[in-house]
Design an enzyme around this catalytic site. Structure first.
Site, PDB file in Angstrom:
ATOM      1  N   GLY A   1       7.278 -44.894  23.069  1.00 30.16           N
ATOM      2  CA  GLY A   1       7.074 -45.434  24.245  1.00 30.16           C
ATOM      3  C   GLY A   1       7.328 -47.072  23.764  1.00 30.16           C
ATOM      4  O   GLY A   1       8.342 -47.473  23.027  1.00 30.16           O
TER       5      GLY A   1
ATOM      6  N   GLU B   1       9.100 -47.514  13.613  1.00 28.89           N
ATOM      7  CA  GLU B   1      10.106 -47.205  14.611  1.00 28.89           C
ATOM      8  C   GLU B   1      11.424 -47.159  14.723  1.00 28.89           C
ATOM      9  O   GLU B   1      12.071 -46.499  14.942  1.00 28.89           O
ATOM     10  CB  GLU B   1       9.424 -47.706  15.600  1.00 28.89           C
ATOM     11  CG  GLU B   1       7.995 -47.327  15.879  1.00 28.89           C
ATOM     12  CD  GLU B   1       6.822 -48.069  17.441  1.00 28.89           C
ATOM     13  OE1 GLU B   1       7.538 -49.379  17.506  1.00 28.89           O
ATOM     14  OE2 GLU B   1       5.917 -47.581  17.283  1.00 28.89           O
TER      15      GLU B   1
ATOM     16  N   THR C   1       4.944 -44.053  18.205  1.00 28.70           N
ATOM     17  CA  THR C   1       3.724 -44.003  18.293  1.00 28.70           C
ATOM     18  C   THR C   1       3.011 -45.207  19.130  1.00 28.70           C
ATOM     19  O   THR C   1       4.030 -45.831  19.830  1.00 28.70           O
ATOM     20  CB  THR C   1       3.021 -45.323  16.985  1.00 28.70           C
ATOM     21  OG1 THR C   1       4.123 -45.283  15.439  1.00 28.70           O
ATOM     22  CG2 THR C   1       1.698 -46.196  16.600  1.00 28.70           C
ATOM     23  N   GLY C   2       2.153 -44.773  19.576  1.00 28.64           N
ATOM     24  CA  GLY C   2       1.199 -45.661  20.249  1.00 28.64           C
ATOM     25  C   GLY C   2       0.162 -44.755  21.835  1.00 28.64           C
ATOM     26  O   GLY C   2       0.445 -43.693  21.105  1.00 28.64           O
TER      27      GLY C   2
ATOM     28  N   GLY D   1       6.502 -52.836  19.667  1.00 27.03           N
ATOM     29  CA  GLY D   1       5.641 -52.896  18.296  1.00 27.03           C
ATOM     30  C   GLY D   1       4.612 -53.923  18.912  1.00 27.03           C
ATOM     31  O   GLY D   1       3.484 -53.960  17.578  1.00 27.03           O
ATOM     32  N   GLY D   2       3.934 -53.449  19.463  1.00 23.96           N
ATOM     33  CA  GLY D   2       2.485 -53.639  20.004  1.00 23.96           C
ATOM     34  C   GLY D   2       1.328 -53.038  19.182  1.00 23.96           C
ATOM     35  O   GLY D   2       0.217 -53.684  18.909  1.00 23.96           O
ATOM     36  N   GLY D   3       2.011 -51.743  18.413  1.00 24.14           N
ATOM     37  CA  GLY D   3       0.796 -51.530  18.037  1.00 24.14           C
ATOM     38  C   GLY D   3       1.666 -51.256  16.894  1.00 24.14           C
ATOM     39  O   GLY D   3       0.244 -50.798  15.419  1.00 24.14           O
TER      40      GLY D   3
ATOM     41  N   ASP E   1       6.381 -51.674  24.692  1.00 23.78           N
ATOM     42  CA  ASP E   1       5.808 -52.391  25.566  1.00 23.78           C
ATOM     43  C   ASP E   1       6.625 -52.595  26.557  1.00 23.78           C
ATOM     44  O   ASP E   1       5.645 -53.475  27.619  1.00 23.78           O
ATOM     45  CB  ASP E   1       5.477 -53.973  24.499  1.00 23.78           C
ATOM     46  CG  ASP E   1       4.955 -53.179  23.631  1.00 23.78           C
ATOM     47  OD1 ASP E   1       3.840 -52.436  23.401  1.00 23.78           O
ATOM     48  OD2 ASP E   1       4.930 -52.971  22.657  1.00 23.78           O
TER      49      ASP E   1
HETATM   50  C1  5RP Z   1       3.751 -49.236  18.583  1.00 24.85           C
HETATM   51  C2  5RP Z   1       4.650 -49.625  20.519  1.00 24.85           C
HETATM   52  C3  5RP Z   1       4.169 -48.867  20.846  1.00 24.85           C
HETATM   53  O1  5RP Z   1       5.501 -48.099  21.618  1.00 24.85           O
HETATM   54  C4  5RP Z   1       3.845 -49.289  22.728  1.00 24.85           C
HETATM   55  O2  5RP Z   1       3.087 -50.886  21.790  1.00 24.85           O
HETATM   56  C5  5RP Z   1       3.775 -48.845  23.871  1.00 24.85           C
HETATM   57  O3  5RP Z   1       2.310 -48.717  23.021  1.00 24.85           O
HETATM   58  P1  5RP Z   1       1.472 -48.055  24.298  1.00 24.85           P
HETATM   59  O4  5RP Z   1       2.768 -46.884  24.791  1.00 24.85           O
HETATM   60  O5  5RP Z   1       0.257 -48.135  23.828  1.00 24.85           O
HETATM   61  O6  5RP Z   1       1.240 -48.782  25.462  1.00 24.85           O
HETATM   62  O7  5RP Z   1       5.943 -49.941  19.711  1.00 24.85           O
HETATM   63  O8  5RP Z   1       3.955 -50.166  17.234  1.00 24.85           O
END
Ligand code: 5RP
Length: 221
Positions: A82, A103, A28-29, A95-97, A84
């Site tokens: 991906g 995940e 995700t992301g 977990g930024g998303g 963070d």
């Molecule tokens: C989502 C995540 C993403 O993998 C993480 O936030 C990286 O996101 P991006 O590819 O937009 O930088 O853990 O929960």
């Protein structure tokens, strides 16, 4: 190259490495979205996918790629997602998303975790990025107190509910000297669903987008 071009480059490199006719775990992301879009170009060589979020499942289906429930699948050869932050030991903050729990579950089933990231995500030490923690709503204040006791400053992610109906605390200022120990410690706080440290089960392969090209880094055992 721009950051978006780096994300597209690592996504394309990840698609190149996929086993043929397999069920693929999809993260995700924004970087995972690039992977989904690259996968769509090769969808005939993929049997099906398992998604780590409703958003990714929707994007995959829009491309005409089959999405299965994890419970329908016995094993996954690979999970692509991906991060963070990722360090040299292949431990990550994710977990930024807000999809960290699903995940972690999909990653747990996968034989190989392939992290796709642009070079800004590679760090010497984890922790500049606030650590996301998914909490059961009634436990929020308790988890906040526990995280303050561990030296962090938790902030509720406002206006956000996870796919599991829970809340996210983003914890700033943690000193992550031992990521494996901290991941385990936080998991044991009552009311924590999961935390964004992926250290016990880190990445096996990092596909890193750099100014001088895509680097493939394998975890040393
Ligand atoms: C989502 C995540 C993403 O993998 C993480 O936030 C990286 O996101 P991006 O590819 O937009 O930088 O853990 O929960």
């Amino acid at each position: 190259m721009t950051q978006d071009e780096l994300k597209q480059a690592v996504a394309a490199a990840a698609v190149e490495r996929l086993p043929l006719d397999a069920i693929i775990g999809v993260g995700t992301g924004s970087t995972a979205n690039c992977f989904i879009d690259a996968l769509a170009e090769r969808k005939r060589s993929v049997r099906a996918t398992v998604a780590s979020s409703q958003a990714s499942a929707e994007r995959l289906r829009k491309h005409g790629i089959m999405v299965l429930e994890l419970n329908e699948v016995e094993s996954l050869p690979v999970y692509v997602d991906g991060a963070d932050e990722i360090d040299a030991r292949m431990a990550m903050i994710k977990g930024g998303g807000g999809a960290l729990t699903r995940e972690k579950i999909v990653a747990a089933v996968a034989r190989q975790f392939v992290c796709i990231a642009d070079q800004s995500k590679l760090v010497d030490k984890l922790g500049r990025f606030p650590l996301p923690i998914e909490v059961i709503p009634m436990a929020r204040a308790h988890v906040e107190r526990e995280m303050r006791a561990l030296g962090g400053e938790p902030r509720l992610r406002t206006g956000f509910t996870t796919d599991n109906g829970n809340q996210i605390l983003d914890v700033h200022g943690l000193d992550i000297a031992d990521a494996v120990a901290l991941e385990t410690r936080i998991d044991h706080i009552a009311g924590v669903v999961s935390n964004g440290l992926f250290a016990r089960r880190g990445a096996d392969v990092l596909i890193l987008g750099t100014a001088s090209g895509v680097r493939i880094i394998e975890r040393s055992s």
